[in-house]
Motif scaffolding. Structure first.
Motif, PDB file in Angstrom:
ATOM      1  N   SER A 184      -3.421   2.848  -6.483  1.00 25.34           N
ATOM      2  CA  SER A 184      -4.833   2.866  -5.745  1.00 25.34           C
ATOM      3  C   SER A 184      -5.368   3.645  -5.007  1.00 25.34           C
ATOM      4  O   SER A 184      -6.256   3.991  -4.494  1.00 25.34           O
ATOM      5  CB  SER A 184      -4.835   0.859  -5.946  1.00 25.34           C
ATOM      6  OG  SER A 184      -4.537   0.454  -4.463  1.00 25.34           O
ATOM      7  N   VAL A 185      -4.508   4.065  -4.155  1.00 22.35           N
ATOM      8  CA  VAL A 185      -4.810   4.540  -2.805  1.00 22.35           C
ATOM      9  C   VAL A 185      -3.828   6.031  -3.299  1.00 22.35           C
ATOM     10  O   VAL A 185      -4.312   7.000  -2.130  1.00 22.35           O
ATOM     11  CB  VAL A 185      -3.882   4.393  -0.978  1.00 22.35           C
ATOM     12  CG1 VAL A 185      -4.570   2.677  -1.681  1.00 22.35           C
ATOM     13  CG2 VAL A 185      -2.488   3.333  -1.288  1.00 22.35           C
ATOM     14  N   LYS A 186      -3.142   6.834  -4.097  1.00 21.62           N
ATOM     15  CA  LYS A 186      -2.481   8.055  -4.245  1.00 21.62           C
ATOM     16  C   LYS A 186      -3.539   8.944  -4.228  1.00 21.62           C
ATOM     17  O   LYS A 186      -4.022   8.769  -4.492  1.00 21.62           O
ATOM     18  CB  LYS A 186      -1.681   8.197  -5.186  1.00 21.62           C
ATOM     19  CG  LYS A 186      -0.736   7.473  -5.951  1.00 21.62           C
ATOM     20  CD  LYS A 186       0.290   7.224  -6.892  1.00 21.62           C
ATOM     21  CE  LYS A 186       1.891   6.917  -6.562  1.00 21.62           C
ATOM     22  NZ  LYS A 186       2.626   7.103  -7.393  1.00 21.62           N
ATOM     23  N   GLY A 187      -3.223   9.539  -3.156  1.00 19.78           N
ATOM     24  CA  GLY A 187      -4.162  11.405  -3.218  1.00 19.78           C
ATOM     25  C   GLY A 187      -5.175  10.970  -1.783  1.00 19.78           C
ATOM     26  O   GLY A 187      -5.743  11.603  -2.122  1.00 19.78           O
ATOM     27  N   ARG A 188      -5.418   9.611  -1.147  1.00 21.05           N
ATOM     28  CA  ARG A 188      -6.532   8.831  -0.289  1.00 21.05           C
ATOM     29  C   ARG A 188      -5.478   8.722   0.829  1.00 21.05           C
ATOM     30  O   ARG A 188      -5.794   8.885   1.904  1.00 21.05           O
ATOM     31  CB  ARG A 188      -7.182   8.077  -0.746  1.00 21.05           C
ATOM     32  CG  ARG A 188      -8.402   8.533  -2.286  1.00 21.05           C
ATOM     33  CD  ARG A 188      -9.317   7.658  -2.372  1.00 21.05           C
ATOM     34  NE  ARG A 188      -8.971   6.139  -2.968  1.00 21.05           N
ATOM     35  CZ  ARG A 188      -8.992   4.654  -2.319  1.00 21.05           C
ATOM     36  NH1 ARG A 188      -9.837   5.099  -1.032  1.00 21.05           N
ATOM     37  NH2 ARG A 188      -8.116   3.768  -2.255  1.00 21.05           N
ATOM     38  N   VAL A 235       0.833  -1.706  -0.001  1.00 25.99           N
ATOM     39  CA  VAL A 235       0.158   0.170  -0.070  1.00 25.99           C
ATOM     40  C   VAL A 235       0.528   1.176  -0.388  1.00 25.99           C
ATOM     41  O   VAL A 235       0.441   2.212  -0.755  1.00 25.99           O
ATOM     42  CB  VAL A 235      -1.082   0.525   1.247  1.00 25.99           C
ATOM     43  CG1 VAL A 235      -2.280   1.290   1.289  1.00 25.99           C
ATOM     44  CG2 VAL A 235      -1.970  -1.327   1.515  1.00 25.99           C
ATOM     45  N   ALA A 236       1.512   1.788   1.265  1.00 27.44           N
ATOM     46  CA  ALA A 236       3.068   2.403   0.648  1.00 27.44           C
ATOM     47  C   ALA A 236       4.082   2.131   1.939  1.00 27.44           C
ATOM     48  O   ALA A 236       3.923   1.512   2.637  1.00 27.44           O
ATOM     49  CB  ALA A 236       1.813   3.612   1.547  1.00 27.44           C
ATOM     50  N   ASN A 237       4.218   2.842   1.551  1.00 28.75           N
ATOM     51  CA  ASN A 237       6.357   2.525   2.253  1.00 28.75           C
ATOM     52  C   ASN A 237       6.871   4.161   2.619  1.00 28.75           C
ATOM     53  O   ASN A 237       6.950   4.813   2.180  1.00 28.75           O
ATOM     54  CB  ASN A 237       7.144   1.646   1.165  1.00 28.75           C
ATOM     55  CG  ASN A 237       9.030   0.885   2.136  1.00 28.75           C
ATOM     56  OD1 ASN A 237       8.331   0.346   2.861  1.00 28.75           O
ATOM     57  ND2 ASN A 237       9.881   2.185   1.292  1.00 28.75           N
TER      58      ASN A 237
END
Length: 111
Positions: free
Chosen positions: A62-66, A48-50
């Motif tokens: 899919s999650v950038k900006g959120r 998801v993120a690191n």
């Protein structure tokens, strides 16, 4: 031995927000990268993120900006702020640090 404890999951309506936390045991948290992953039923675990030790961030498209990942080295904690949640964000969310996984925290997005 490194241990990770996630918290903050729950049931939220589409468009809502949640903030996940992961507390990492150990004395060298500040010098290593740490990340969030998720696994939906029947799906492979995905990144998801690191966030690196210097604060550089990578996120899934899919999650950038959120979603926003952050870390507090004084508290040995990494966070995942999740906004504008969608049903497809439903999954068990895991923290990963030095190839060690936490137990996961369930996030369910449903009306």
């Amino acid at each position: 031995q490194v241990q990770l404890v996630e918290s903050g999951g729950g049931l939220v309506q589409p468009g809502g927000s949640l903030k996940l936390s992961c507390i990492v045991s150990g004395s060298f948290f500040r010098i290593y990268a740490v990340g969030w992953y998720r696994q939906a039923p029947g799906q492979q675990r995905e990144s998801v993120a690191n966030i690196t030790s210097s604060g550089s961030i990578t996120s899934a498209d899919s999650v950038k900006g959120r979603f926003t990942i952050s870390r507090d080295n004084a508290k040995n904690t990494v966070y995942l702020q999740m906004n504008r949640l969608k049903p497809e964000d439903t999954a068990v969310y895991y923290c990963n640090y030095q190839e060690t996984w936490g137990q996961g925290t369930q996030v369910t997005v449903s009306s």
